[in-house]
Design a protein around this motif. Structure first.
Motif, mmCIF file in Angstrom:
data_model
loop_
_atom_site.group_PDB
_atom_site.id
_atom_site.type_symbol
_atom_site.label_atom_id
_atom_site.label_comp_id
_atom_site.label_asym_id
_atom_site.label_seq_id
_atom_site.Cartn_x
_atom_site.Cartn_y
_atom_site.Cartn_z
ATOM 1 N N ILE A 1 0.825 -1.208 0.000
ATOM 2 C CA ILE A 1 0.000 0.000 0.000
ATOM 3 C C ILE A 1 0.860 1.259 0.000
ATOM 4 O O ILE A 1 0.535 2.266 -0.649
ATOM 5 N N GLY A 2 2.002 1.205 0.692
ATOM 6 C CA GLY A 2 2.887 2.381 0.722
ATOM 7 C C GLY A 2 3.311 2.753 -0.690
ATOM 8 O O GLY A 2 3.289 3.934 -1.086
ATOM 9 N N ALA A 3 3.686 1.721 -1.479
ATOM 10 C CA ALA A 3 4.138 1.979 -2.845
ATOM 11 C C ALA A 3 2.981 2.518 -3.697
ATOM 12 O O ALA A 3 3.157 3.454 -4.494
ATOM 13 N N VAL A 4 1.789 1.927 -3.506
ATOM 14 C CA VAL A 4 0.625 2.384 -4.277
ATOM 15 C C VAL A 4 0.347 3.856 -3.978
ATOM 16 O O VAL A 4 0.092 4.663 -4.872
ATOM 17 N N LEU A 5 0.422 4.216 -2.679
ATOM 18 C CA LEU A 5 0.108 5.602 -2.304
ATOM 19 C C LEU A 5 1.143 6.577 -2.871
ATOM 20 O O LEU A 5 0.817 7.687 -3.300
ATOM 21 N N CYS B 1 -2.256 2.308 8.240
ATOM 22 C CA CYS B 1 -1.802 1.639 9.469
ATOM 23 C C CYS B 1 -2.571 0.329 9.649
ATOM 24 O O CYS B 1 -3.653 0.151 9.092
ATOM 25 N N PRO B 2 -1.997 -0.604 10.440
ATOM 26 C CA PRO B 2 -2.695 -1.885 10.660
ATOM 27 C C PRO B 2 -3.991 -1.664 11.444
ATOM 28 O O PRO B 2 -4.095 -0.715 12.222
ATOM 29 N N HIS B 3 -4.951 -2.567 11.235
ATOM 30 C CA HIS B 3 -6.254 -2.471 11.909
ATOM 31 C C HIS B 3 -6.599 -3.858 12.444
ATOM 32 O O HIS B 3 -6.821 -4.784 11.669
ATOM 33 N N ASP B 4 -6.630 -3.980 13.777
ATOM 34 C CA ASP B 4 -7.008 -5.251 14.432
ATOM 35 C C ASP B 4 -6.199 -6.453 13.926
ATOM 36 O O ASP B 4 -6.730 -7.567 13.876
ATOM 37 N N GLY B 5 -4.992 -6.245 13.508
ATOM 38 C CA GLY B 5 -4.135 -7.379 13.126
ATOM 39 C C GLY B 5 -4.384 -7.928 11.744
ATOM 40 O O GLY B 5 -3.453 -8.206 10.992
ATOM 41 N N ASP B 6 -5.646 -8.085 11.356
ATOM 42 C CA ASP B 6 -5.943 -8.754 10.087
ATOM 43 C C ASP B 6 -6.261 -7.805 8.960
ATOM 44 O O ASP B 6 -6.500 -8.237 7.828
ATOM 45 N N ARG B 7 -6.328 -6.516 9.255
ATOM 46 C CA ARG B 7 -6.771 -5.588 8.226
ATOM 47 C C ARG B 7 -5.869 -4.364 8.203
ATOM 48 O O ARG B 7 -5.025 -4.166 9.092
ATOM 49 N N LEU C 1 3.541 -1.984 8.278
ATOM 50 C CA LEU C 1 2.286 -2.195 7.545
ATOM 51 C C LEU C 1 2.353 -3.473 6.702
ATOM 52 O O LEU C 1 3.257 -3.638 5.883
ATOM 53 N N PRO C 2 1.404 -4.385 6.899
ATOM 54 C CA PRO C 2 1.438 -5.598 6.074
ATOM 55 C C PRO C 2 0.926 -5.308 4.659
ATOM 56 O O PRO C 2 0.249 -4.301 4.425
ATOM 57 N N THR C 3 1.247 -6.187 3.726
ATOM 58 C CA THR C 3 0.683 -6.053 2.374
ATOM 59 C C THR C 3 -0.778 -6.421 2.427
ATOM 60 O O THR C 3 -1.233 -7.127 3.328
ATOM 61 N N PHE D 1 -12.074 9.971 4.685
ATOM 62 C CA PHE D 1 -12.528 8.700 4.112
ATOM 63 C C PHE D 1 -11.540 7.644 4.580
ATOM 64 O O PHE D 1 -10.335 7.799 4.379
ATOM 65 N N THR D 2 -12.048 6.581 5.200
ATOM 66 C CA THR D 2 -11.157 5.505 5.634
ATOM 67 C C THR D 2 -11.550 4.224 4.908
ATOM 68 O O THR D 2 -12.698 3.783 4.973
ATOM 69 N N ILE D 3 -10.568 3.656 4.206
ATOM 70 C CA ILE D 3 -10.795 2.381 3.501
ATOM 71 C C ILE D 3 -10.145 1.291 4.346
ATOM 72 O O ILE D 3 -9.000 1.446 4.777
ATOM 73 N N THR D 4 -10.881 0.228 4.601
ATOM 74 C CA THR D 4 -10.299 -0.893 5.342
ATOM 75 C C THR D 4 -10.220 -2.104 4.408
ATOM 76 O O THR D 4 -11.229 -2.509 3.824
ATOM 77 N N LEU D 5 -9.016 -2.641 4.262
ATOM 78 C CA LEU D 5 -8.790 -3.779 3.352
ATOM 79 C C LEU D 5 -8.222 -4.958 4.132
ATOM 80 O O LEU D 5 -7.622 -4.776 5.194
ATOM 81 N N ASN D 6 -8.383 -6.151 3.563
ATOM 82 C CA ASN D 6 -7.847 -7.356 4.215
ATOM 83 C C ASN D 6 -6.359 -7.485 3.935
ATOM 84 O O ASN D 6 -5.904 -7.215 2.812
ATOM 85 N N ARG D 7 -5.627 -7.900 4.967
ATOM 86 C CA ARG D 7 -4.190 -8.097 4.736
ATOM 87 C C ARG D 7 -3.990 -9.354 3.873
ATOM 88 O O ARG D 7 -4.839 -10.233 3.803
ATOM 89 N N TRP D 8 -2.871 -9.394 3.205
ATOM 90 C CA TRP D 8 -2.558 -10.515 2.310
ATOM 91 C C TRP D 8 -2.265 -11.772 3.097
ATOM 92 O O TRP D 8 -1.589 -11.731 4.113
ATOM 93 N N ARG D 9 -2.845 -12.879 2.655
ATOM 94 C CA ARG D 9 -2.538 -14.181 3.268
ATOM 95 C C ARG D 9 -2.055 -15.094 2.171
ATOM 96 O O ARG D 9 -2.674 -15.170 1.108
ATOM 97 N N GLU D 10 -0.983 -15.823 2.419
ATOM 98 C CA GLU D 10 -0.481 -16.787 1.434
ATOM 99 C C GLU D 10 -1.576 -17.795 1.121
ATOM 100 O O GLU D 10 -2.350 -18.181 2.005
ATOM 101 N N GLY D 11 -1.700 -18.185 -0.129
ATOM 102 C CA GLY D 11 -2.685 -19.203 -0.495
ATOM 103 C C GLY D 11 -3.946 -18.611 -1.076
ATOM 104 O O GLY D 11 -4.816 -19.331 -1.555
#
Ligand code: SF4
Ligand code: SF4
Ligand code: SF4
Length: 681
Positions: free
Chosen positions: A520-524, A586-592, A550-552, A656-666
């Motif tokens: 996300i950092g690179a996208v921004l 920034c991270p949100h609740d670990g998974d987002r 920040l996770p992907t 405006f706050t967008i919340t996205l899911n963090r990347w999980r392998e698989g």
């Protein structure tokens, strides 16, 4: 149902938990359990105080009527023994009419307990002429005797070992008058019901009836007292014994004078005063030789008198009756000779027992724990208001420890709890209303998306055809051909229409997306590079803040870029005079992951916020903008199974706050977007 086997009972359906009875009980004999103020029989003195103070009539006394009915139906002659306070209980009729009424109920004889009082008074004179431990505490009041036996057993040796007037008369009946009789006492006292159960007195009196019960019997049997011809008492008569239920009555009957200057006789009545004298006696603070103590203000103030007359009025009625009796009695010397003869061989003694049952006390730590349960964490929380029936919060906490009270009985604590609950309910209502509004908005957008997708799908093919033919025509027309400008316009407008259609498809989530691990950092940073070239950003200062850990995220970098460009552009357009745009991730609740765009612009009104994601809705003046920027953001986010949140204050800015899911392998498949949901207000 009341408390089984208890003389004083609680009527659960009437008890309104006011705790007045708890406050007035001198023996800590009322246990609040499940919200009910129950009487603990072993601790109870049967003083009737709780009956007297309960405005709900939720305390009652066990009835003696069933036993009386058996007696009257049996073969033994029933003798009613009428307490000397009776003229004050049946104030509307003469004493003789009450006696006549009792005969009509089926009593073989009616005797006056005042005669028992004369015998008792005689026994007191004998006692005081001997060598005894002082001070002597009088014992006609069974509630007071019970208090000493249960709570001040150290004073048992001081109790005068003499029976009450009721027992004195009953023993006289059994030994000298009519041994086979069934003896029924009628009076103002609930404690008498317990006195006849005492093992030292068992079997002497058969039943105790209160004046209230007796009035009920008259009513039940249709005995109209005022119509009856007056009748006289049976058996030996009293001279002064009738004054016994009035303050100082025992002394008067026994012809003992109280010299106020000598202070060797103390007459004290009423629970508080009587207990105060007992405590002072325990402390050795009194020099008196004789303590005449009663739990009521004289038995004329007994708990079940059956009327509301004042004590003065009752005293007047009793004194009038005693004067009439004395006038009719034999001359003094003759009378007392006969009394001495009756006393001869008559056992008027009694014994007492230690029935104490000390309660355990909590440690400081246990007390603190209970106080905390009552919401008393600091000394200033201890209001000591007495609403629970205990004088202080600590007394109440001790009662909780002893199993006599419930922590929830604290009114201020309950009010605090109630206020908190009301606030929580109000907050929940607001949350529910917000959720409802968002749901309605989401549903509206979902159905709009379906319509948009259908329209876009229908337009897409014809538009493609128009574009192909426009470009074919352009290629065929020579430079300088006057029709060329027209065809170029057809091609440009068709291209514009195609972008609109693509926007509608994005909104309706009808395009597929990549599922990559997106930085996300690179996208921004890329987004900032794109937008900064536009004129609208010339006076906008962009502050990018990306958390270092920040996770992907699981996403399509191109689609996310498009959505972020739209949000950044929107923010810049909201600040026509320039300002700061803060973009953070920034991270949100670990998974987002949260990505927020905060401007310092004009803000969005509540009304407009409801329609922000509706296709073609725009607040831009002069037809600027397609009204598809935010719907596309919405569609892209939903395609990523994410959420959009809008916080805005008019005149201050919008986030405006967008919340996205963090990347999980698989994760390989393109996630299917759930039904739309917008977070925000
Ligand atoms: S006085 Fe006692 S019994 Fe009567 S309503 Fe109050 S708590 Fe209940
Ligand atoms: S009768 Fe007296 S001792 Fe018994 S519970 Fe009532 S107030 Fe307390
Ligand atoms: S003072 Fe009289 S009426 Fe009251 S409890 Fe004692 S004996 Fe009963």
């Amino acid at each position: 149902m009341g408390d089984m086997a208890s003389i004083v009972q609680t009527v659960p359906e009437k008890c309104k938990r006011c705790y007045t009875c708890v406050r007035s009980c001198p023996a800590k004999a009322i246990k609040v359990e499940g919200g009910q103020a129950r009487v603990i029989e072993e601790r109870c003195l049967t003083c009737g105080n709780c009956i007297r103070v309960c405005a709900q009539h939720a305390k009652s006394v066990g009835s003696g009527r069933p036993e009386l009915e058996q007696i009257l139906a049996g073969s033994r002659p029933a003798i009613a023994c009428l307490a000397p306070s009776f003229p004050a209980a049946f104030e509307a009729v003469s004493p003789g009419q009450v006696i006549a009424g009792l005969r009509q109920l089926g009593f073989a004889q009616v005797m006056e307990v005042a005669y028992g009082a004369e015998l008792t008074a005689l026994a007191y004179r004998e006692l005081l002429s001997g060598k005894i431990p002082t001070p002597v505490i009088t014992t006609p009041c069974p509630a007071l005797v019970s208090y000493v036996e249960k709570y001040l057993p150290e004073l048992i040796p001081n109790l005068a070992p003499i029976v009450s007037p009721m027992i004195a008369l009953a023993r006289f009946i059994r030994t000298k008058y009519c041994p086979e009789a069934a003896v029924v006492f009628i009076g103002p006292c609930t404690a008498k019901k317990a006195e006849i159960r005492d093992e030292a007195m068992a079997g002497i009196v058969d039943v105790v009836l209160t004046y209230e019960e007796t009035q009920q019997l008259f009513a039940q049997d249709g005995v109209a007292l005022h119509e009856l011809a007056p009748s006289e008492f049976d058996g030996p008569r009293a001279r002064f014994g009738g004054i016994f239920p009035v303050s100082g009555g025992l002394l008067k009957t026994a012809h003992m004078e109280s010299d106020i200057l000598e202070n060797d006789i103390i007459v004290s009545e009423g629970v508080d005063r009587a207990l105060d004298v007992l405590r002072q006696t325990m402390d050795g603070a009194l020099n008196a030789r004789f303590l005449d103590l009663l739990f009521c203000n004289g038995c004329i103030a007994g708990p079940v008198m059956g009327n509301d007359l004042s004590i003065v009025a009752r005293k007047e009625l009793v004194v009038r009756h005693v004067r009439q009796e004395r006038a009719a009695a034999s001359e003094a010397a003759t009378y007392y000779n006969a009394l001495m003869e009756a006393r001869e061989g008559l056992d008027l003694s009694r014994s007492f027992h230690d029935r104490s049952m000390p309660l355990s006390m909590p440690s400081d730590a246990e007390l603190a724990t209970i106080l905390a349960q009552m919401g008393k964490h600091e000394p200033e929380d201890e209001l000591n208001c007495g609403a629970c029936g205990y004088p202080t919060c600590r007394d109440k906490a001790v009662a909780v420890y002893q199993g006599l009270a419930e922590a929830q009985m604290c009114l201020p604590f309950l009010i605090d709890e109630l206020e908190t609950t009301i606030q929580e309910l109000a907050d929940s209502k607001v949350q529910i209303e917000k959720a409802q509004s968002l749901l309605i908005q989401s549903e509206r957008l979902a159905s709009m998306g379906q319509l948009a997708a259908a329209v876009a799908h229908e337009l897409n093919n014809p538009l493609g055809t128009v574009l192909i033919y426009a470009h074919t025509l352009l290629r065929e027309l020579q430079t300088g051909d006057p029709r060329r400008d027209d065809v170029q316009m057809i091609a440009a407008e068709s291209e514009r229409c195609r972008k609109i259609v693509r926007g509608l498809l994005d909104f309706a989530r009808k395009r597929s997306r990549q599922a990559d691990a997106v930085d996300i950092g690179a996208v921004l940073e890329n987004v900032i590079g794109i937008v900064q070239k536009h004129a609208v950003f010339s006076r906008v200062n962009i502050d990018l803040r990306v958390a270092h850990d920040l996770p992907t995220v699981d996403g399509d970098a191109d689609q996310l870029t498009q959505a972020f460009v739209n949000l950044a552009t929107n923010a810049a357009e909201a600040m026509p005079d320039g300002g700061k745009l803060t973009i953070s991730a920034c991270p949100h609740d670990g998974d987002r992951v949260d990505i927020a765009f905060t401007d310092e612009g004009v803000g969005i009104s509540e009304e407009n916020r409801q329609r922000l994601f509706t296709p073609f809705f725009t607040t831009k003046a002069g037809g600027k903008g397609t009204g598809l920027g935010l719907p596309i953001v919405y569609g892209v986010v939903k395609m990523h199974s994410g959420d959009v949140r809008v916080d805005s204050e008019v005149g201050k800015g919008t986030t405006f706050t967008i919340t996205l899911n963090r990347w999980r392998e698989g994760i390989e498949e393109t996630p299917v977007a759930p039904e739309p949901g917008i977070i925000g207000q």
